[in-house]
Design an enzyme around this catalytic site. Structure first.
Site, PDB file in Angstrom:
ATOM      1  N   LYS A  24       4.633   0.897   9.340  1.00  0.00           N
ATOM      2  CA  LYS A  24       4.714   2.165   8.626  1.00  0.00           C
ATOM      3  C   LYS A  24       4.101   3.296   9.439  1.00  0.00           C
ATOM      4  O   LYS A  24       4.549   4.435   9.360  1.00  0.00           O
ATOM      5  CB  LYS A  24       4.015   2.025   7.269  1.00  0.00           C
ATOM      6  N   ARG A  47       5.922 -12.558   9.302  1.00  0.00           N
ATOM      7  CA  ARG A  47       6.529 -11.284   8.967  1.00  0.00           C
ATOM      8  C   ARG A  47       7.826 -11.124   9.730  1.00  0.00           C
ATOM      9  O   ARG A  47       8.061 -11.770  10.748  1.00  0.00           O
ATOM     10  CB  ARG A  47       5.595 -10.114   9.192  1.00  0.00           C
ATOM     11  N   GLU A  95       0.871  -1.159   0.000  1.00  0.00           N
ATOM     12  CA  GLU A  95       0.000   0.000   0.000  1.00  0.00           C
ATOM     13  C   GLU A  95       0.921   1.226   0.000  1.00  0.00           C
ATOM     14  O   GLU A  95       1.793   1.337   0.865  1.00  0.00           O
ATOM     15  CB  GLU A  95      -0.858  -0.025   1.275  1.00  0.00           C
TER      16      GLU A  95
HETATM   17  P1  ATP Z   1       3.102  -2.115   7.838  1.00  0.00           P
HETATM   18  O1  ATP Z   1       2.406  -2.885   8.915  1.00  0.00           O
HETATM   19  O2  ATP Z   1       4.556  -1.953   8.042  1.00  0.00           O
HETATM   20  O3  ATP Z   1       2.429  -0.855   7.470  1.00  0.00           O
HETATM   21  P2  ATP Z   1       1.835  -3.486   5.748  1.00  0.00           P
HETATM   22  O4  ATP Z   1       1.672  -4.952   5.824  1.00  0.00           O
HETATM   23  O5  ATP Z   1       0.651  -2.635   5.992  1.00  0.00           O
HETATM   24  O6  ATP Z   1       3.071  -3.085   6.603  1.00  0.00           O
HETATM   25  P3  ATP Z   1       1.914  -3.284   2.945  1.00  0.00           P
HETATM   26  O7  ATP Z   1       2.365  -2.147   2.161  1.00  0.00           O
HETATM   27  O8  ATP Z   1       0.482  -3.614   2.956  1.00  0.00           O
HETATM   28  O9  ATP Z   1       2.434  -3.048   4.397  1.00  0.00           O
HETATM   29  O10 ATP Z   1       2.780  -4.581   2.630  1.00  0.00           O
HETATM   30  C1  ATP Z   1       3.196  -4.969   1.339  1.00  0.00           C
HETATM   31  C2  ATP Z   1       3.655  -6.389   1.394  1.00  0.00           C
HETATM   32  O11 ATP Z   1       4.797  -6.491   2.237  1.00  0.00           O
HETATM   33  C3  ATP Z   1       2.583  -7.275   1.969  1.00  0.00           C
HETATM   34  O12 ATP Z   1       2.513  -8.465   1.221  1.00  0.00           O
HETATM   35  C4  ATP Z   1       3.053  -7.534   3.369  1.00  0.00           C
HETATM   36  O13 ATP Z   1       2.624  -8.776   3.792  1.00  0.00           O
HETATM   37  C5  ATP Z   1       4.578  -7.450   3.229  1.00  0.00           C
HETATM   38  N1  ATP Z   1       5.183  -7.021   4.483  1.00  0.00           N
HETATM   39  C6  ATP Z   1       4.955  -5.896   5.165  1.00  0.00           C
HETATM   40  N2  ATP Z   1       5.660  -5.870   6.308  1.00  0.00           N
HETATM   41  C7  ATP Z   1       6.355  -7.025   6.356  1.00  0.00           C
HETATM   42  C8  ATP Z   1       7.277  -7.603   7.280  1.00  0.00           C
HETATM   43  N3  ATP Z   1       7.615  -6.989   8.408  1.00  0.00           N
HETATM   44  N4  ATP Z   1       7.802  -8.814   6.991  1.00  0.00           N
HETATM   45  C9  ATP Z   1       7.478  -9.433   5.850  1.00  0.00           C
HETATM   46  N5  ATP Z   1       6.632  -8.945   4.938  1.00  0.00           N
HETATM   47  C10 ATP Z   1       6.069  -7.757   5.172  1.00  0.00           C
HETATM   48 MG    MG Z   2      -1.148  -2.859   4.989  1.00  0.00          MG
END
Ligand code: ATP
Ligand code: MG
Length: 751
Positions: free
Chosen positions: A269, A259, A32
């Site tokens: 984020k 994760r 996102e």
């Molecule tokens: P955050 O919680 O940091 O905002 P998010 O999951 O909302 O992260 P996205 O932009 O939706 O962030 O994530 C993009 C991709 O990266 C998704 O497939 C998510 O599962 C993966 N991802 C995000 N954070 C991690 C992490 N700490 N370890 C592994 N994969 C991750």
């Molecule tokens: Mg997300």
């Protein structure tokens, strides 16, 4: 791929290929665009793009832009940058969920027509109440009975912006009693009067993740939709939507992995945005942040990050990885690659009174154990600067650098000795008058002078002034809670460091090792010829391991990986492979195998010992107990003994030269003095006594001293047997061979 043991995702992919489920593997990385990507995203990138690459498939980069209020093009750019910098290529153009808004809307209409979706108008609070609880079924809203026609009209009105936010939502009609709460008529669309950075003002409704994600995957022909564990319960909706819409196979399926979490930092984020907005850091690319932009600016290489991702592996249980492992990856990557140069952070002037003129010294960029070659000229004259703490007027014990009595080598140059200390009015040392030994030049030293260390220095007139930024962990706490846990010393700026001139004439985008200080990178944003700025990427050693060591008030058990929520941290592939080998091949018990397998240092030490002498079980026991205990307060480099010494020690036990008990004593002595175990045994006369001729008189003496106990034993008190063995062993100072002692006592007492 062949030699690497495969993670569970690759195994799934291979099975699907073998079963002919798909012709081609298609994955996607679906961030996102609401913040800069971080090292957790790097893990996801390396998995998704890595799998596509390994199986000749493709991977899409898709911006999951369904939440207009938080998204922005600067984040889109940062995400594209990150993927490219890590060395991957997405298939065709960057994709956006917003490109599918019309298609998604059509699918919603289809669901309504099938009687599988309805517009609900319950106030938010009631909607929550109606959902029920984990133990209690929910109940369906009365609006679920709306006719198809009414639902279609309402949805259109919602789309056009005829209603207020929160007034209506579109829900799937699934099961209000499902044990999976997510299946209790999940939301598909909500009203949002917001400007979208790509779709503009066309839409007043935006699709929810559960509706948009599976369909976007399907539209793109994705085969393996890989996401993190928190989406496990959403998998049922994912399948429900695609199935209910009767979409033609091949369809995508969702697979979840753990994760990445790292200690001493934050990864969400939202929390990163807070640090940026509150100006706790200088921006998204602050070198202390775990963002890709931050790591990159700090000087991390893409290779080091990808290696790190590979080492931590793909697992199905959440864990926290030690940040030291990331630091290890960058050291490991840079060590064989980068030139070594000299930089003085806290300069102390040294005037070499017996040197006249100037010269240029040849200095190799790489130490002997690095396969690269190359050298530069280093100017030398009578005025130089050394590091302030490389001189001590009243040295502490074990101080090997310059003192009034102790000469020191100037790296690549001469040996000098201190002749006079100049101080200011406050008594601070401001200059050293020294003399050099003309025949002590590095590489052709004929001086015969013994020095105990070599220090870096710079020539006073030619040295360039630089700014150096020394970074430390951003948080003080292993699992930080918030801004209150920020490490106030996470950035130390050294304004007037001095560096040898060769470094400055280089292109600034290369990395250096500043001798004894660490690895450095010219700051790509602020570096200029007028004001050269270098970031420390990482120090040469894990300074936190040291800090922990000296802090004796804290518990010393600091496992490499932390357990959270009582979950057992999963092993990486590498650890798992070791564990298998130790239990199957070497027959270690699983506890010992577990300890060794999870500790790279300890296991290398162990395996090296085995090359000297092969008694896997006994050596493992000593290594996991005694050696591991030593390592709680020392680094491996500080240990006085080597793996082969441990092997020899066990060998002496095996061939009955010494008893197990004495082995412990020899070990203690060995870790104090560093002497060979054989030497210790010899010089202290610790050889085991197995000779009955020596032991019998001792036994007789013990019996003579304890006539009552002899009586009692012979009268049937067999418990006293142990007493006699103990006494005899004590009399031999632990050197008696217990087996022989046992037999002899048995014989004597029963005769
Ligand atoms: P955050 O919680 O940091 O905002 P998010 O999951 O909302 O992260 P996205 O932009 O939706 O962030 O994530 C993009 C991709 O990266 C998704 O497939 C998510 O599962 C993966 N991802 C995000 N954070 C991690 C992490 N700490 N370890 C592994 N994969 C991750
Ligand atoms: Mg997300």
């Amino acid at each position: 791929m062949e030699n690497r043991s495969k993670d569970f995702l690759r195994r799934v992919v291979e099975e699907d290929l073998k079963a002919g489920k798909y012709q081609e593997i298609v994955t996607r990385f679906p961030p996102e665009p609401n913040g800069f990507p971080h090292i957790g995203h790097a893990k996801s990138i390396s998995i998704n793009f890595g799998i596509a690459k390994d199986y000749q498939g493709r991977c899409n980069l898709r911006m999951d832009d369904t939440n207009p209020t938080t998204e922005d093009t600067q984040y889109v750019e940062a995400l594209k940058d990150a993927v490219q910098w890590l060395g991957f290529k997405w298939d065709k153009e960057v994709r956006y969920t917003s490109d599918y808004f019309s298609k998604l809307y059509e699918y919603a209409i289809k669901l309504i027509k099938m009687g599988k979706a309805y517009v609900d108008s319950l106030p938010e609070e009631e909607m929550r109440e109606y959902r029920g609880t984990v133990t209690q079924a929910g109940k369906r809203s009365k609006y679920a009975n709306r006719s198809v026609k009414e639902n279609l009209e309402l949805l259109e009105g919602m789309k056009k912006g005829e209603f207020k936010e929160g007034e209506h939502v579109l829900r799937a009609k699934i099961d209000m009693a499902s044990p999976n709460m997510k299946m209790r008529d999940p939301l598909l669309y909500r009203i949002k009067h917001a400007h979208h950075f790509r779709a503009g003002d066309e839409w007043a409704i935006y699709p929810m993740y559960d509706f948009a994600h599976c369909l976007s995957d399907y539209i793109e022909g994705v085969t393996h939709s890989i996401c993190t564990l928190e989406f496990e319960n959403n998998r049922e909706i994912y399948d429900w939507v695609l199935e209910t819409l009767e979409l033609e196979p091949p369809r995508p399926y969702q697979h979840e992995f753990a994760r990445l979490n790292i200690n001493y930092t934050v990864m969400s984020k939202r929390k990163l945005l807070e640090l940026v907005e509150k100006e706790v850091v200088s921006g998204w690319d602050d070198p202390r942040l775990p963002t890709i932009a931050g790591l990159r600016r700090r000087g991390y290489t893409p290779e080091s990050i990808l290696n790190f991702c590979e080492q931590i592996g793909v697992a199905k249980a959440n864990s926290v990885v030690d940040v030291a492992q990331l630091e290890f990856s960058i050291r490991d990557d840079l060590n064989p690659k980068v030139p070594r140069v000299m930089c003085v952070l806290d300069p102390l002037k040294v005037t070499i009174t017996n040197y006249e003129g100037s010269e240029e010294l040849d200095a190799s960029y790489y130490p002997h154990d690095v396969p690269k070659e190359g050298s530069r000229k280093v100017p030398f004259s009578k005025e130089i600067y050394i590091e302030r703490d490389d001189f001590m007027e009243n040295p502490t014990k074990g101080y090997f650098r310059l003192t009034p009595e102790q000469p020191v080598r100037l790296k690549h140059a001469y040996i000098i000795s201190c002749k006079e200390i100049i101080k200011d009015e406050q008594g601070n040392v401001v200059e050293i008058k020294a003399e050099y030994y003309p025949n002590s030049k590095s590489g052709s030293d004929r001086s015969g002078i013994k020095v105990r260390s070599a220090i870096q220095w710079v020539e006073a007139n030619e040295a360039k002034e630089i700014e150096v930024r020394l970074y430390d962990r951003l948080y003080n706490k292993e699992i930080p809670e918030g801004i209150e846990d920020i490490n106030p010393n996470s950035l130390k700026v050294v304004k007037n460091a001095l560096i040898e001139p060769a470094v400055i004439t280089q292109k600034p985008d290369i990395r250096f090792q500043f001798e004894r200080h660490g690895y450095f990178f010219a700051d790509p944003v602020e570096y200029s010829d007028e004001k050269p700025i270098f970031n420390r990427i990482v120090s040469l050693k894990d300074s936190w391991a040291k800090k922990k060591k000296t802090d004796r008030t804290k518990p010393k058990t600091e496992p490499k990986k932390v357990q959270i929520d009582g979950e057992v941290t999963p092993m990486t592939q590498e650890e798992e492979a070791r564990f298998e080998k130790y239990t199957n091949e070497l027959k270690l018990n699983s506890e010992v195998a577990n300890t060794l397998a999870r500790d790279k240092q300890l296991s290398s030490f162990y395996e090296e010992a085995l090359t000297t002498y092969s008694n896997p079980v006994n050596i493992a026991n000593l290594v996991t107990n005694e050696v591991a205990r030593e390592l709680k307060s020392k680094t491996i480099g500080e240990l006085k003994f080597k793996p082969k010494n441990i092997a020899n020690l066990i060998k002496m036990v095996d061939d009955e030269t010494i008893s197990t008990k004495i082995a412990k004593q020899v070990f203690e002595e060995m870790s104090r003095s560093g002497q060979e175990p054989q030497k210790i045994v010899e010089s202290k006369g610790l050889v085991q006594i197995s000779d009955p001729a020596v032991l019998l008189p001792i036994i007789e003496e013990v019996m003579a001293k304890n006539p009552d106990n002899v009586e009692k034993f012979r009268a049937g008190n067999s418990k006293l047997f142990g007493f006699f063995v103990g006494q005899v062993l004590k009399a031999t100072k632990g050197k008696g061979n217990p087996k022989v002692v046992n037999e002899l006592i048995k014989e004597k007492l029963n005769s």
